[in-house]
Motif scaffolding. Structure first.
Motif, mmCIF file in Angstrom:
data_model
loop_
_atom_site.group_PDB
_atom_site.id
_atom_site.type_symbol
_atom_site.label_atom_id
_atom_site.label_comp_id
_atom_site.label_asym_id
_atom_site.label_seq_id
_atom_site.Cartn_x
_atom_site.Cartn_y
_atom_site.Cartn_z
ATOM 1 N N PRO A 261 -25.755 -66.354 48.537
ATOM 2 C CA PRO A 261 -25.619 -65.850 49.910
ATOM 3 C C PRO A 261 -24.615 -66.618 50.776
ATOM 4 O O PRO A 261 -24.079 -66.066 51.730
ATOM 5 C CB PRO A 261 -27.041 -65.977 50.478
ATOM 6 C CG PRO A 261 -27.713 -66.988 49.615
ATOM 7 C CD PRO A 261 -27.122 -66.824 48.253
ATOM 8 N N LYS A 262 -24.333 -67.865 50.417
ATOM 9 C CA LYS A 262 -23.386 -68.642 51.230
ATOM 10 C C LYS A 262 -21.965 -68.117 51.118
ATOM 11 O O LYS A 262 -21.133 -68.347 52.003
ATOM 12 C CB LYS A 262 -23.437 -70.116 50.833
ATOM 13 C CG LYS A 262 -24.736 -70.814 51.231
ATOM 14 C CD LYS A 262 -24.703 -72.292 50.881
ATOM 15 C CE LYS A 262 -25.999 -72.984 51.309
ATOM 16 N NZ LYS A 262 -26.012 -74.425 50.939
ATOM 17 N N HIS A 263 -21.674 -67.438 50.025
ATOM 18 C CA HIS A 263 -20.302 -66.969 49.807
ATOM 19 C C HIS A 263 -20.173 -65.453 49.682
ATOM 20 O O HIS A 263 -19.069 -64.927 49.697
ATOM 21 C CB HIS A 263 -19.715 -67.618 48.544
ATOM 22 C CG HIS A 263 -19.700 -69.111 48.591
ATOM 23 N ND1 HIS A 263 -20.630 -69.892 47.923
ATOM 24 C CD2 HIS A 263 -18.888 -69.968 49.245
ATOM 25 C CE1 HIS A 263 -20.379 -71.169 48.164
ATOM 26 N NE2 HIS A 263 -19.335 -71.247 48.954
ATOM 27 N N THR A 264 -21.303 -64.755 49.552
ATOM 28 C CA THR A 264 -21.230 -63.316 49.316
ATOM 29 C C THR A 264 -20.738 -62.561 50.553
ATOM 30 O O THR A 264 -20.859 -63.041 51.685
ATOM 31 C CB THR A 264 -22.600 -62.754 48.899
ATOM 32 O OG1 THR A 264 -22.442 -61.404 48.501
ATOM 33 C CG2 THR A 264 -23.598 -62.812 50.052
ATOM 34 N N THR A 265 -20.205 -61.366 50.301
ATOM 35 C CA THR A 265 -19.890 -60.440 51.396
ATOM 36 C C THR A 265 -20.793 -59.214 51.318
ATOM 37 O O THR A 265 -20.537 -58.217 51.998
ATOM 38 C CB THR A 265 -18.415 -59.994 51.339
ATOM 39 O OG1 THR A 265 -18.153 -59.408 50.052
ATOM 40 C CG2 THR A 265 -17.472 -61.156 51.585
ATOM 41 N N ASN A 266 -21.829 -59.273 50.481
ATOM 42 C CA ASN A 266 -22.757 -58.163 50.353
ATOM 43 C C ASN A 266 -23.625 -58.094 51.613
ATOM 44 O O ASN A 266 -24.434 -58.990 51.869
ATOM 45 C CB ASN A 266 -23.637 -58.362 49.114
ATOM 46 C CG ASN A 266 -24.541 -57.172 48.846
ATOM 47 O OD1 ASN A 266 -25.254 -56.713 49.718
ATOM 48 N ND2 ASN A 266 -24.500 -56.681 47.624
ATOM 49 N N PRO A 267 -23.485 -57.033 52.415
ATOM 50 C CA PRO A 267 -24.186 -56.987 53.704
ATOM 51 C C PRO A 267 -25.694 -56.905 53.572
ATOM 52 O O PRO A 267 -26.425 -57.382 54.448
ATOM 53 C CB PRO A 267 -23.621 -55.730 54.375
ATOM 54 C CG PRO A 267 -23.074 -54.902 53.261
ATOM 55 C CD PRO A 267 -22.617 -55.860 52.222
ATOM 56 N N GLU A 268 -26.199 -56.334 52.467
ATOM 57 C CA GLU A 268 -27.640 -56.251 52.269
ATOM 58 C C GLU A 268 -28.220 -57.640 52.020
ATOM 59 O O GLU A 268 -29.270 -57.994 52.582
ATOM 60 C CB GLU A 268 -27.952 -55.320 51.094
ATOM 61 C CG GLU A 268 -29.427 -55.062 50.889
ATOM 62 C CD GLU A 268 -30.048 -54.213 51.993
ATOM 63 O OE1 GLU A 268 -31.287 -54.262 52.133
ATOM 64 O OE2 GLU A 268 -29.294 -53.520 52.712
ATOM 65 N N THR A 269 -27.537 -58.429 51.202
ATOM 66 C CA THR A 269 -27.986 -59.802 50.955
ATOM 67 C C THR A 269 -27.955 -60.612 52.248
ATOM 68 O O THR A 269 -28.897 -61.357 52.560
ATOM 69 C CB THR A 269 -27.099 -60.479 49.893
ATOM 70 O OG1 THR A 269 -27.199 -59.755 48.667
ATOM 71 C CG2 THR A 269 -27.517 -61.927 49.653
ATOM 72 N N LEU A 270 -26.887 -60.454 53.007
ATOM 73 C CA LEU A 270 -26.753 -61.191 54.264
ATOM 74 C C LEU A 270 -27.833 -60.780 55.264
ATOM 75 O O LEU A 270 -28.432 -61.626 55.936
ATOM 76 C CB LEU A 270 -25.364 -60.954 54.859
ATOM 77 C CG LEU A 270 -24.189 -61.497 54.038
ATOM 78 C CD1 LEU A 270 -22.858 -61.022 54.600
ATOM 79 C CD2 LEU A 270 -24.222 -63.018 53.977
#
Length: 419
Positions: A261-270
């Motif tokens: 999650p620190k690097h993802t751009t997946n909006p659902e994860t965020l």
């Protein structure tokens, strides 16, 4: 021998990260692709339909290579789907059909190399499909397949075979074809079926059972870091509140860590990380969780530009304003909340003016987000007008319950900072 069609497509709801739109690929498969081939007497299946033993990729590549037809849906420009389409083009000269949601065509977002092949587009309203559009694209797909079947030597549709015409494509053996025929005609995919069962149990608040189905689904996937299933595992884990609210939140957080999650751009994860940290803040009153929550919600908002991450980002800025020791910080944080409430209202107005708004299944959430934004801005008449659009009562409608809880918190925040 009976002909076969292997479908390159994801399962569940996938996000198009460039636009932030959610697209339900199960609906495309079950309502459009599979019925067309079934009616033509062609065995149609996707990787999640297959009983897996050993290395899952082996079976997948065999079917990509040898199936009489391959339909590839590239609506979300998923890297796996694009790669698998490339493998098919390298192995077979024809009978490959490429589908995509028409937003890719309208906005000229198709990759350059794929622009060289025939693309058959259809309109997908995110999580829903319009009945008339389903009829249109099914008719088009059926006519396309029938035209191919009528030709002794179908036209080459592979860029590879266009330039290397002497290549020889492989075929299924009799034994391999018999194995394919054993796939249950009524099976919509073990994984998809397990996900649907998990959703049903979650709707009944049976989170333990829902989590069991999700873990079974994850065990069947080729990718043990499948983001969609892991996100659901995290969501159902923290909603279960077992063995306690805090422990379930921490467990859900650790589940999401596998998605970086620190690097993802997946909006659902965020968004999920935002929600988990928000609840940890409410349970433990530790400002570090508030800051973490704001960090994730705000990132999700700027990636997806959606109302869910937007309204929560605005709320958390207002919450920070109420905790600020100095007036400058109070006004600065509340000013950010005001800005995002206004931005969110602009996005919501665009949504309700779309042609397919009446078909959306999130209308209650949209109206209540309108109401919350207007309440935050102090426009109480507008807040009441949008709240009145929502059907049901606070006892039966989870969206209303969630809204009223957040509204009460906002009341206290506004009273504390005298705004």
């Amino acid at each position: 021998m009976k002909k076969t069609c292997f479908v390159i497509i994801g399962y569940g709801i996938k996000t198009d990260f460039e636009t932030g739109r959610d697209i339900n690929l199960d609906k495309t498969y079950t309502n459009i692709i599979k019925p067309v081939f079934k009616k033509l007497g062609i065995k149609c299946f996707r990787s999640s339909d297959l009983k897996q033993s050993g290395v899952i990729d082996v079976k997948m590549y065999e079917h990509i290579m040898k199936a009489d037809f391959v339909v590839a849906d590239i609506s979300t420009l998923n890297a796996n789907a694009i790669y698998e389409l490339g493998v098919r083009h390298a192995l077979r000269p024809n009978t490959t059909i490429v589908l995509c949601e028409d937003e890719l065509v309208k906005n000229k977002r198709l990759p350059f190399d794929i622009n060289h092949v025939a693309i058959h587009s259809y309109t997908h309203h995110g999580k829903a499909l319009d009945f008339d559009e389903v009829k249109r694209i099914k008719k088009h797909l059926k006519e396309l397949v029938k035209a191919i079947l009528e030709k002794e030597n179908p036209d080459v549709d592979s860029p590879v075979y266009t330039f290397l015409p002497t290549l020889k494509p492989p075929m299924f053996t009799k034994e391999e074809l018999e194995e394919i025929m054993e796939i249950d005609e009524n099976n919509d995919g073990d994984i998809s079926k397990l996900l649907e069962l998990a959703k049903q149990e979650q709707n009944n608040n049976n989170y333990d059972v829902a989590l069991h189905y999700l873990n079974d689904a994850l065990a069947l996937t080729a990718n043990q870091n499948d983001s969609y299933i892991i996100q659901k595992l995290a969501l159902y884990t923290y909603k279960s509140k077992k063995p306690s609210a805090v422990s379930s939140l921490n467990k859900a957080k650790s589940i999401l860590e596998t998605l970086d999650p620190k690097h993802t751009t997946n909006p659902e994860t965020l968004g999920l990380m935002g929600a988990i940290n928000k609840r940890l803040f409410e349970e433990l009153n530790d400002e570090a969780y508030l800051n973490e929550s704001l960090h994730y919600y705000e990132r999700g908002y700027y990636v997806k530009q959606d109302y869910y991450n937007g309204i929560n980002t605005a709320f958390l800025y207002a919450r920070k304003a109420s905790m600020s020791a100095e007036k400058f910080e109070t006004y600065s944080n509340y000013g950010q909340a005001v800005k995002i409430w206004k931005d969110t209202l602009e996005k919501l107005n665009k949504i309700v003016n779309e042609d397919n708004f009446d078909e959306r299944d999130d209308q209650d959430w949209i109206y209540l987000t309108f109401a919350e934004a207007y309440f935050g801005l102090g426009k109480l008449n507008r807040e009441e007008a949008y709240f009145s659009k929502v059907q049901g009562t606070k006892d039966t409608n989870s969206a209303i319950r969630s809204y009223l809880e957040q509204k009460e918190k906002l009341k206290k925040i506004k009273a504390k900072i005298n705004i």
